[in-house]
Design a protein around this motif. Structure first.
Motif, PDB file in Angstrom:
ATOM      1  N   TYR A 186      -9.704   2.262  -2.508  1.00 56.07           N
ATOM      2  CA  TYR A 186      -9.935   0.960  -1.892  1.00 56.07           C
ATOM      3  C   TYR A 186     -11.390   0.838  -1.432  1.00 56.07           C
ATOM      4  O   TYR A 186     -12.141   1.823  -1.421  1.00 56.07           O
ATOM      5  CB  TYR A 186      -8.985   0.761  -0.702  1.00 56.07           C
ATOM      6  N   ALA A 207      -5.057   3.251   2.423  1.00 53.59           N
ATOM      7  CA  ALA A 207      -4.683   1.839   2.355  1.00 53.59           C
ATOM      8  C   ALA A 207      -4.548   1.235   3.742  1.00 53.59           C
ATOM      9  O   ALA A 207      -4.055   0.128   3.894  1.00 53.59           O
ATOM     10  CB  ALA A 207      -3.363   1.689   1.596  1.00 53.59           C
ATOM     11  N   ALA A 242       0.829  -1.203   0.000  1.00 55.12           N
ATOM     12  CA  ALA A 242       0.000   0.000   0.000  1.00 55.12           C
ATOM     13  C   ALA A 242       0.865   1.256   0.000  1.00 55.12           C
ATOM     14  O   ALA A 242       0.553   2.241  -0.682  1.00 55.12           O
ATOM     15  CB  ALA A 242      -0.928  -0.016   1.205  1.00 55.12           C
ATOM     16  N   PRO A 262      -8.156  -3.771   3.554  1.00 53.87           N
ATOM     17  CA  PRO A 262      -8.866  -3.131   2.430  1.00 53.87           C
ATOM     18  C   PRO A 262      -8.939  -4.065   1.225  1.00 53.87           C
ATOM     19  O   PRO A 262      -8.189  -5.029   1.109  1.00 53.87           O
ATOM     20  CB  PRO A 262      -8.001  -1.900   2.122  1.00 53.87           C
ATOM     21  N   ASN A 263      -9.866  -3.755   0.303  1.00 54.11           N
ATOM     22  CA  ASN A 263     -10.104  -4.574  -0.889  1.00 54.11           C
ATOM     23  C   ASN A 263     -10.437  -6.020  -0.524  1.00 54.11           C
ATOM     24  O   ASN A 263      -9.942  -6.956  -1.130  1.00 54.11           O
ATOM     25  CB  ASN A 263      -8.904  -4.540  -1.837  1.00 54.11           C
TER      26      ASN A 263
END
Length: 611
Positions: A433, A504, A15, A533-534
């Motif tokens: 994100y 991130a 990130a 995240p994601n």
């Protein structure tokens, strides 16, 4: 999706590289993938989303000829959505008006509630039938026709907190709202209100009081005929009237209420589209921030290059050829910046057609929206969306299950009773994100049919909120309700995609709350920390009354950002290795000076020194 472990250091490095290296500029463009998704079957009225066969992919519920329900099952091979399941009401000569998937008997099999307009019913009241699910499909020979009709399409909610959907609406038996409890399918008086329900209504089942328990939002009509709104708070599992407030003073034609965390403060706000005159020559969108009764305009300028656009007024007919669509905003975070955007269908007020437009949530830039801090900006020319003429409905849908919201548009096609379906892939690319959350019922957590946990059985009422830190180090919050509305082509997804912006960082806290039964004072809420995240979080609230025992499955969704940061990491490593190699080579080829040679040179130097 691949299961992800928690690797803070690795993810943090990736990130950091992404943030340091920047990323491609945001691309506001859409790519038409209709043929890839549907082949030659891209027609009909998209009415609902849900995972019918429990394969962890969202399926599409499509109406055709107003008599048939076709379920397009998601597939791994093109075309990616194939018509596999069919249920017909042709024998009843009925026109289907609404489709709401859900588990109405608590067996963790997805059923479907259909509302329909009977052929010989002149009053306009709607019948309803439940098609029961069996072996991850629908059994067209096993259906239950409800013994009461509705004045309008019902709201699907969890009235008694057992995580089995119930059916709420005003029926032919009483002017007061009734509730059909799921499971035993018994009728009860829901609540007593002094006002009639507005037609078409936009009721909602969502937390409006910050206690992680869904409340009941009703759209009603006052004694003077003015549209107003009632909030019935869920107190100890019982609904009590908390507040009543009226529509904006300037609004003449009232559209469907929508709910979103518009300003990113972690609380749900109320959005209301409508018109400030009878002919919708002057359209507007108003916002009532959480806990406030004051309306603030967030969009009033609907002109573009001398052309005036506006909302399409709702026309209620006895037996319409097409499903009538009220003025509606479909909400979703298109660019993952943490502020929900919207899709709306507008018509050229000169009468030259109507189109779907993206309304982006941007910082307030004029004095009228200062109380909201944010406003909508219309993208009048969006590649892929602008060419679609005669649009009727536009909504968000995560086509590729990658956490990026794409767009589906219905437009008037060559067939009279059917729409054309357009699928548009979101090509937005930026270092932003998201987190994708779905809350299940948990009814069969330990004993599911065929040992398959139904990840997609639509569950109304759960509420999600997260807290994190943005890229600048400031606190950032976000919230959303799951399946809060179900009537009049609400087209809400059975999950929530929450944008995180360019942060991130891990989500510091993610809270999930579910409805509770009558008499229970404690809130059913659980917290998870350090969410990557994601990723997609699937919450299984079992047992319902013991939040600390709830489980969650975390899935990491690969994306272009992960690929780019991986490439950046590999590039840095290759660069460092090249430097090490060059220095090592120079060390090897440099002439070495022996100790004897060095002593000889010193002796010669000393002998040449003059005395």
């Amino acid at each position: 999706m691949a299961a992800a472990g928690r690797l803070p250091s690795c993810w943090g490095l990736l990130a950091l590289l992404a943030l340091l290296g920047g990323g491609p500029a945001p691309a506001r463009a859409l790519h038409n993938v209709t043929a890839e998704l549907f082949g030659a079957e891209a027609w009909g009225t998209l009415a609902a989303f849900g995972d019918l066969n429990s394969d962890k992919q969202t399926d599409l519920f499509v109406l055709r000829e107003r008599n048939d329900l076709i379920v397009f099952l998601a597939d791994q091979n093109a075309p990616y959505f194939k018509p596999k399941v069919k249920v017909s009401l042709k024998n009843q000569s009925a026109l289907i008006t609404g489709v709401v998937p859900g588990d109405y008997d608590g067996d963790s099999q997805m059923d479907v509630l259909l509302t329909y307009l009977p052929q010989n019913h002149a009053g306009g009241e709607l019948g309803a039938v439940i098609i029961w699910g069996q072996n991850q499909t629908l059994n067209p020979n096993n259906m239950t026709i409800l013994n009461r009709t509705f004045q309008d399409e019902p709201l699907i909610m969890d009235f008694n907190g057992d995580l089995i959907p119930d059916v709420f609406g005003v029926t032919s038996e009483s002017n007061q709202p009734q509730i059909l409890l799921g499971g035993n399918l018994s009728w009860h008086l829901a609540l007593t209100t002094k006002h009639k329900m507005r037609l078409p209504h936009s009721h909602a089942f969502i937390d409006l009081t910050e206690d992680f328990t869904a409340d009941l939002f009703l759209t009603t009509v006052s004694a003077s005929g003015t549209s107003q709104f009632e909030i019935w708070e869920n107190l100890d599992g019982n609904f009590s009237l908390r507040t009543i407030f009226e529509k904006p003073q300037n609004m003449v034609v009232v559209g469907q209420s929508a709910f979103a965390d518009f300003d990113g403060d972690g609380h749900v706000d109320h959005l209301l589209p409508g018109c400030e005159d009878d002919s919708c020559q002057r359209s507007a969108i108003y916002l009532a921030r959480h806990g406030a009764k004051q309306w603030v305009p967030v969009l009033q300028d609907f002109s573009n290059k001398g052309t005036l656009w506006g909302f399409v007024p709702f026309v209620r007919e006895q037996r319409p050829a097409e499903i009538p669509v009220p003025i509606t905003l479909h909400i979703g975070d298109y660019n993952m910046d943490g502020y929900p955007d919207a899709l709306a269908v507008l018509r050229n007020t000169s009468g030259s057609g109507q189109q779907a437009f993206l309304l982006e949530n941007v910082p307030c830039s004029n004095a009228s929206c200062e109380g909201a801090h944010r406003m909508f900006k219309v993208y009048w020319e969006l590649v892929g969306l602008s060419p679609i003429r005669d649009a009727v409905v536009a909504t968000f849908f995560d086509i590729y299950e990658d956490g990026i919201l794409d767009i589906v548009v219905l437009s008037k096609g060559p067939a009279k009773n059917n729409f054309a379906i357009h699928a548009l892939k979101n090509n937005f690319e930026a270092d932003a994100y998201f987190v994708k959350v779905i809350v299940l019922s948990g009814l069969c957590s330990n004993d599911c049919p065929r040992k398959i946990t139904p990840f997609g059985v639509n569950q109304p009422g759960p509420y999600i909120m997260y807290t994190t830190v943005d890229a600048n180090g400031y606190p950032k919050n976000g919230s959303a309700g799951q399946l809060s509305q179900s009537a009049h082509l609400a087209l809400q997804l059975p999950y929530n995609v929450l944008g995180l912006g360019r942060s991130a960082n891990f989500l510091d806290h993610l809270y999930v709350g579910i409805p509770r039964p009558a008499g229970e004072k404690s809130v059913r809420k659980q917290e998870w920390t350090a969410i990557i995240p994601n990723s997609q979080l699937i919450v299984i609230p079992y047992p319902h009354d013991v939040p600390r025992s709830w489980s969650a499955k975390l899935y990491l969704t690969p994306s272009n950002i992960v690929l780019l940061t991986a490439v950046a990491l590999v590039g840095v490593c290759v660069f460092i290795l090249a430097i090490i190699g060059v220095l090592h080579w120079q060390e090897k080829v440099r002439p070495r000076v022996s100790a004897a040679s060095l002593a000889c040179r010193v002796t010669l130097l000393c002998t040449n020194i003059p005395v």
